[in-house]
Design a protein around this motif. Structure first.
Motif, PDB file in Angstrom:
ATOM      1  N   GLU A  57       0.843  -1.190   0.000  1.00 12.39           N
ATOM      2  CA  GLU A  57       0.000   0.000   0.000  1.00 12.39           C
ATOM      3  C   GLU A  57       0.876   1.237   0.000  1.00 12.39           C
ATOM      4  O   GLU A  57       1.859   1.317   0.728  1.00 12.39           O
ATOM      5  N   PHE A  58       0.503   2.195  -0.816  1.00  9.67           N
ATOM      6  CA  PHE A  58       1.290   3.408  -0.967  1.00  9.67           C
ATOM      7  C   PHE A  58       0.416   4.631  -0.741  1.00  9.67           C
ATOM      8  O   PHE A  58      -0.802   4.588  -0.938  1.00  9.67           O
ATOM      9  N   ASP A  59       1.057   5.713  -0.340  1.00 10.82           N
ATOM     10  CA  ASP A  59       0.387   7.002  -0.195  1.00 10.82           C
ATOM     11  C   ASP A  59       0.947   7.928  -1.260  1.00 10.82           C
ATOM     12  O   ASP A  59       2.155   7.979  -1.478  1.00 10.82           O
ATOM     13  N   VAL A  60       0.047   8.663  -1.923  1.00 14.78           N
ATOM     14  CA  VAL A  60       0.468   9.657  -2.902  1.00 14.78           C
ATOM     15  C   VAL A  60       0.454  11.004  -2.191  1.00 14.78           C
ATOM     16  O   VAL A  60      -0.573  11.424  -1.666  1.00 14.78           O
ATOM     17  N   LYS A  99      -3.996  10.722  -1.695  1.00  9.54           N
ATOM     18  CA  LYS A  99      -4.723   9.462  -1.534  1.00  9.54           C
ATOM     19  C   LYS A  99      -3.815   8.494  -0.798  1.00  9.54           C
ATOM     20  O   LYS A  99      -2.627   8.396  -1.100  1.00  9.54           O
ATOM     21  N   GLU A 100      -4.384   7.773   0.157  1.00 12.77           N
ATOM     22  CA  GLU A 100      -3.586   6.885   0.998  1.00 12.77           C
ATOM     23  C   GLU A 100      -4.049   5.445   0.867  1.00 12.77           C
ATOM     24  O   GLU A 100      -5.221   5.176   0.614  1.00 12.77           O
ATOM     25  N   LYS A 104       0.351  -0.021  -5.779  1.00 15.09           N
ATOM     26  CA  LYS A 104       1.475   0.661  -6.421  1.00 15.09           C
ATOM     27  C   LYS A 104       1.081   1.181  -7.796  1.00 15.09           C
ATOM     28  O   LYS A 104       1.415   2.301  -8.165  1.00 15.09           O
ATOM     29  N   ALA A 107      -1.156   4.219  -7.402  1.00 21.53           N
ATOM     30  CA  ALA A 107      -0.361   5.339  -6.900  1.00 21.53           C
ATOM     31  C   ALA A 107       0.484   5.949  -8.016  1.00 21.53           C
ATOM     32  O   ALA A 107       0.582   7.172  -8.131  1.00 21.53           O
ATOM     33  N   GLU A 108       1.076   5.106  -8.855  1.00 21.55           N
ATOM     34  CA  GLU A 108       1.889   5.617  -9.964  1.00 21.55           C
ATOM     35  C   GLU A 108       1.030   6.349 -10.993  1.00 21.55           C
ATOM     36  O   GLU A 108       1.457   7.350 -11.564  1.00 21.55           O
ATOM     37  N   LYS A 111       0.209   9.756  -9.483  1.00 23.47           N
ATOM     38  CA  LYS A 111       1.417  10.587  -9.530  1.00 23.47           C
ATOM     39  C   LYS A 111       1.644  11.114 -10.946  1.00 23.47           C
ATOM     40  O   LYS A 111       1.931  12.294 -11.146  1.00 23.47           O
ATOM     41  N   LEU A 123       5.659   9.090  -3.780  1.00 19.80           N
ATOM     42  CA  LEU A 123       5.007   7.884  -3.261  1.00 19.80           C
ATOM     43  C   LEU A 123       5.680   7.504  -1.963  1.00 19.80           C
ATOM     44  O   LEU A 123       6.900   7.486  -1.877  1.00 19.80           O
TER      45      LEU A 123
END
Length: 124
Positions: A57-60, A99-100, A104, A107-108, A111, A123
């Motif tokens: 899980e990634f955060d932007v 956004k959290e 991946k 998120a990309e 971004k 990220l």
């Protein structure tokens, strides 16, 4: 009352020193340690690099808006389903999360959309 209820009531009436002594005697008698599960859970699996590779899980995070603020607000609205006022607040409060807890790939994508409009995003 059952034996367990009686035991719990007796343990509840112990002083802190008596409870610590009880813990020590239980560890000695049964050959266990109250701190062992904590030490195992706190031990790193394979170093910091392994933890980063396993991240799912990634955060932007919007770090800078750039010159096209209105277009960045539109992108934030699109990817978050926020209203105009809320999206504007996200952009105005940069640096901050857009956004959290997303995959991946997502998120990309987010971004890339932000950077396409002149914003800077990271990220995490």
């Amino acid at each position: 009352m059952s034996k367990i209820d009686d035991l719990l009531q007796q343990i509840g009436s112990l002083t802190v020193l008596e409870a610590a002594e009880l813990k020590d005697k239980m560890e000695e008698t049964f050959g266990v340690s109250a701190s062992a599960p904590i030490a195992v859970a706190a031990a790193p699996g394979g170093g910091g690099d392994a933890a980063e590779e396993e991240q799912t899980e990634f955060d932007v995070v919007l770090t800078a808006v750039g010159s096209k603020k209105i277009q960045v607000i539109k992108v934030v609205r699109e990817v978050t389903s926020l209203g105009l006022k809320e999206a504007k607040a996200v952009v105005d409060n940069a640096p901050g999360p857009v956004k959290e807890g997303v995959s991946k790939e997502e998120a990309e994508e987010i971004k890339a959309k932000l950077e396409e409009q002149g914003a800077t995003a990271d990220l995490k």
